[in-house]
Design a protein around this motif. Structure first.
Motif, PDB file in Angstrom:
ATOM      1  N   ASP A  28       0.856  -1.185   0.000  1.00 41.46           N
ATOM      2  CA  ASP A  28       0.000   0.000   0.000  1.00 41.46           C
ATOM      3  C   ASP A  28       0.893   1.236   0.000  1.00 41.46           C
ATOM      4  N   SER A  29       1.818   1.290   0.958  1.00 43.82           N
ATOM      5  CA  SER A  29       2.712   2.432   1.086  1.00 43.82           C
ATOM      6  C   SER A  29       3.905   1.987   1.916  1.00 43.82           C
ATOM      7  N   THR A  30       5.092   2.325   1.476  1.00 47.01           N
ATOM      8  CA  THR A  30       6.290   1.921   2.240  1.00 47.01           C
ATOM      9  C   THR A  30       6.296   2.614   3.606  1.00 47.01           C
ATOM     10  N   ASN A  31       5.803   3.859   3.663  1.00 48.03           N
ATOM     11  CA  ASN A  31       5.732   4.524   4.967  1.00 48.03           C
ATOM     12  C   ASN A  31       4.737   3.816   5.886  1.00 48.03           C
ATOM     13  N   SER A  32       3.544   3.512   5.332  1.00 47.58           N
ATOM     14  CA  SER A  32       2.525   2.850   6.161  1.00 47.58           C
ATOM     15  C   SER A  32       3.048   1.519   6.690  1.00 47.58           C
ATOM     16  N   ARG A  52       5.647  -0.987  -6.652  1.00 50.71           N
ATOM     17  CA  ARG A  52       4.347  -0.351  -6.889  1.00 50.71           C
ATOM     18  C   ARG A  52       3.701  -0.058  -5.556  1.00 50.71           C
ATOM     19  N   GLN A  53       3.150   1.132  -5.404  1.00 49.20           N
ATOM     20  CA  GLN A  53       2.367   1.445  -4.203  1.00 49.20           C
ATOM     21  C   GLN A  53       0.905   1.599  -4.612  1.00 49.20           C
ATOM     22  N   THR A  54       0.027   1.014  -3.830  1.00 48.29           N
ATOM     23  CA  THR A  54      -1.403   1.122  -4.166  1.00 48.29           C
ATOM     24  C   THR A  54      -2.089   2.230  -3.374  1.00 48.29           C
ATOM     25  N   ALA A  55      -1.457   2.687  -2.308  1.00 45.80           N
ATOM     26  CA  ALA A  55      -2.053   3.772  -1.506  1.00 45.80           C
ATOM     27  C   ALA A  55      -0.931   4.656  -0.962  1.00 45.80           C
ATOM     28  N   GLY A  56      -0.104   5.158  -1.902  1.00 47.31           N
ATOM     29  CA  GLY A  56       1.008   6.033  -1.505  1.00 47.31           C
ATOM     30  C   GLY A  56       0.468   7.274  -0.820  1.00 47.31           C
ATOM     31  N   ARG A  57       1.202   7.738   0.158  1.00 48.38           N
ATOM     32  CA  ARG A  57       0.749   8.912   0.922  1.00 48.38           C
ATOM     33  C   ARG A  57       1.718  10.062   0.772  1.00 48.38           C
ATOM     34  N   GLY A  58       1.139  11.281   0.678  1.00 43.82           N
ATOM     35  CA  GLY A  58       1.933  12.497   0.664  1.00 43.82           C
ATOM     36  C   GLY A  58       1.723  13.258   1.957  1.00 43.82           C
ATOM     37  N   ARG A  59       2.261  14.448   2.018  1.00 40.14           N
ATOM     38  CA  ARG A  59       2.092  15.271   3.214  1.00 40.14           C
ATOM     39  C   ARG A  59       0.664  15.806   3.289  1.00 40.14           C
ATOM     40  N   ASN A 110       9.677  20.273   1.935  1.00 40.78           N
ATOM     41  CA  ASN A 110       9.835  18.842   1.649  1.00 40.78           C
ATOM     42  C   ASN A 110       9.931  18.449   0.198  1.00 40.78           C
ATOM     43  N   ASP A 111      10.012  19.404  -0.728  1.00 43.64           N
ATOM     44  CA  ASP A 111       9.908  18.999  -2.127  1.00 43.64           C
ATOM     45  C   ASP A 111      11.220  19.147  -2.876  1.00 43.64           C
ATOM     46  N   LEU A 112      11.403  18.225  -3.820  1.00 45.60           N
ATOM     47  CA  LEU A 112      12.511  18.323  -4.768  1.00 45.60           C
ATOM     48  C   LEU A 112      11.930  18.925  -6.039  1.00 45.60           C
ATOM     49  N   ARG A 117       8.954  22.844 -11.033  1.00 49.62           N
ATOM     50  CA  ARG A 117       8.009  21.729 -11.083  1.00 49.62           C
ATOM     51  C   ARG A 117       8.460  20.661 -10.086  1.00 49.62           C
ATOM     52  N   LYS A 118       7.504  19.841  -9.650  1.00 55.37           N
ATOM     53  CA  LYS A 118       7.819  18.909  -8.564  1.00 55.37           C
ATOM     54  C   LYS A 118       8.365  17.587  -9.099  1.00 55.37           C
ATOM     55  N   LEU A 119       9.598  17.310  -8.698  1.00 53.83           N
ATOM     56  CA  LEU A 119      10.279  16.090  -9.115  1.00 53.83           C
ATOM     57  C   LEU A 119      10.074  14.973  -8.096  1.00 53.83           C
ATOM     58  N   GLY A 120       9.928  15.371  -6.855  1.00 54.24           N
ATOM     59  CA  GLY A 120       9.778  14.355  -5.819  1.00 54.24           C
ATOM     60  C   GLY A 120       9.346  14.970  -4.515  1.00 54.24           C
ATOM     61  N   GLY A 121       8.965  14.077  -3.604  1.00 52.84           N
ATOM     62  CA  GLY A 121       8.500  14.552  -2.301  1.00 52.84           C
ATOM     63  C   GLY A 121       9.042  13.665  -1.190  1.00 52.84           C
ATOM     64  N   ILE A 122       9.010  14.222   0.002  1.00 55.03           N
ATOM     65  CA  ILE A 122       9.549  13.552   1.182  1.00 55.03           C
ATOM     66  C   ILE A 122       8.457  13.550   2.248  1.00 55.03           C
ATOM     67  N   LEU A 123       8.214  12.399   2.840  1.00 52.33           N
ATOM     68  CA  LEU A 123       7.243  12.301   3.938  1.00 52.33           C
ATOM     69  C   LEU A 123       7.944  11.648   5.117  1.00 52.33           C
ATOM     70  N   VAL A 141      11.553   7.718   6.880  1.00 51.36           N
ATOM     71  CA  VAL A 141      11.829   8.764   5.890  1.00 51.36           C
ATOM     72  C   VAL A 141      11.399   8.220   4.536  1.00 51.36           C
ATOM     73  N   GLY A 142      10.256   8.695   4.040  1.00 52.74           N
ATOM     74  CA  GLY A 142       9.728   8.182   2.776  1.00 52.74           C
ATOM     75  C   GLY A 142      10.031   9.137   1.637  1.00 52.74           C
ATOM     76  N   ILE A 143      10.452   8.571   0.515  1.00 51.28           N
ATOM     77  CA  ILE A 143      10.815   9.403  -0.635  1.00 51.28           C
ATOM     78  C   ILE A 143      10.143   8.861  -1.888  1.00 51.28           C
TER      79      ILE A 143
HETATM   80  C1  BTN Z   1       4.747  14.817  -0.580  1.00 46.11           C
HETATM   81  O1  BTN Z   1       5.261  15.414  -1.520  1.00 46.11           O
HETATM   82  O2  BTN Z   1       3.654  15.172  -0.101  1.00 46.11           O
HETATM   83  C2  BTN Z   1       5.464  13.629   0.008  1.00 46.11           C
HETATM   84  C3  BTN Z   1       5.412  12.426  -0.915  1.00 46.11           C
HETATM   85  C4  BTN Z   1       6.111  11.224  -0.335  1.00 46.11           C
HETATM   86  C5  BTN Z   1       5.886   9.981  -1.174  1.00 46.11           C
HETATM   87  C6  BTN Z   1       6.706   8.818  -0.691  1.00 46.11           C
HETATM   88  S1  BTN Z   1       6.648   7.456  -1.809  1.00 46.11           S
HETATM   89  C7  BTN Z   1       7.441   6.434  -0.634  1.00 46.11           C
HETATM   90  C8  BTN Z   1       6.823   6.766   0.713  1.00 46.11           C
HETATM   91  N1  BTN Z   1       5.614   6.001   0.909  1.00 46.11           N
HETATM   92  C9  BTN Z   1       4.544   6.781   0.919  1.00 46.11           C
HETATM   93  O3  BTN Z   1       3.365   6.391   1.034  1.00 46.11           O
HETATM   94  N2  BTN Z   1       4.885   8.073   0.784  1.00 46.11           N
HETATM   95  C10 BTN Z   1       6.319   8.220   0.656  1.00 46.11           C
END
Ligand code: BTN
Length: 254
Positions: A28-32, A52-59, A110-112, A117-123, A141-143
């Motif tokens: 679902d999500s590596t952070n979860s 593959r993440q099925t429920a990736g989470r952002g900030r 938190n953004d790259l 434009r947004k290349l990546g995010g950090i949670l 530390v999720g990326i």
């Molecule tokens: C953001 O820009 O809001 C943060 C995005 C973070 C996404 C990564 S993908 C790997 C890890 N697992 C998640 O569910 N979220 C972080």
């Protein structure tokens, strides 16, 4: 996909005893997953990658969409005891940007970014484990990094893709570039705090000198970050130090 799990383990294990690398086809999500594990009493250091993440989470409760092969999604879980946690996301951003390409900028907190434009995010999330002297905090530390262009629909900032800079980049290569430096930098942060990363953040600060609008409605000009990683904004009311829990920030429309 062939992942460089062993090479990463060899580079990191001497710094971080008990470290493992785990690559899973789907989560679902590596952070979860790492937060669940820590609630179950598992707080060992691990680099967890999901193809593959099925429920990736952002900030801020947002989702994080990514497609297998077109993105890199992973989390580093590590017990950590910094004297002060502030600025960790900035240090992580600086670490990942430096490992990848000089053109990558950091959009506080938190953004790259690439060309605005947004290349990546950090949670970053934390959980406590154990009690008393046997207890501590586990940092997750999720990326998430976009490797290929993705649809802009529903995104507040248009997306960028790492292949604009590194045309043949595949997720395993990108992981190999960022993983060991990231672990080293997170451990360095635990020892030395944000001070060790301040100049690195400054060198890539995407907002400095630009008009910004804060989500509380105020506006001003970004003036870099403080010693604790707060965003400094020159507003009509004077210089304000903004911490990420208070507001979000956007460059003002030109
Ligand atoms: C953001 O820009 O809001 C943060 C995005 C973070 C996404 C990564 S993908 C790997 C890890 N697992 C998640 O569910 N979220 C972080």
């Amino acid at each position: 996909m062939r992942w460089p799990a062993e090479a990463i383990w060899e580079a990191v294990a001497p710094l971080l005893p008990g470290f493992t690398v785990e690559i899973l086809p789907e989560l679902d999500s590596t952070n979860s997953e790492l937060m669940r594990r820590s609630r179950d009493g598992r707080s060992e250091p691990v680099l967890l990658v999901a193809e593959r993440q099925t429920a990736g989470r952002g900030r801020l409760g947002r989702g994080w969409q990514s497609a297998a092969g077109d993105s890199l999604t992973f989390s580093l879980g590590v017990p950590l005891a910094p004297a002060d946690w502030s600025g960790l996301s900035l240090a992580v951003g600086a670490s990942v940007a430096e490992a990848l390409h000089p053109a990558i900028r950091l959009k506080w907190p938190n953004d790259l970014w690439l060309d605005d434009r947004k290349l990546g995010g950090i949670l970053i999330e934390t959980a406590s484990f154990g009690t008393g002297s046997a207890g501590g905090r586990y940092a997750v530390v999720g990326i998430g990094l976009n490797l290929a262009p993705r649809p802009a629909e529903g995104l507040s900032t248009p997306p960028a893709a790492l292949r604009e800079l590194l045309p043949y980049a595949q997720a395993p290569d990108v992981l190999q570039l960022v993983a060991a430096p990231l672990v080293a930098d997170v451990l360095r942060f635990a020892q030395a705090g944000f001070e060790a990363f301040h100049s690195h953040f400054d060198a890539r600060d995407a907002l400095r000198g630009r008009a910004v609008t804060l989500s509380d409605g105020s506006a001003g000009v970004a003036q870099g970050v403080s010693e604790s990683g707060s965003l400094l904004v020159h507003t009509a009311a004077g210089l304000q130090a903004v911490s990420s829990s208070e507001v979000s920030v956007r460059p003002a429309a030109p």
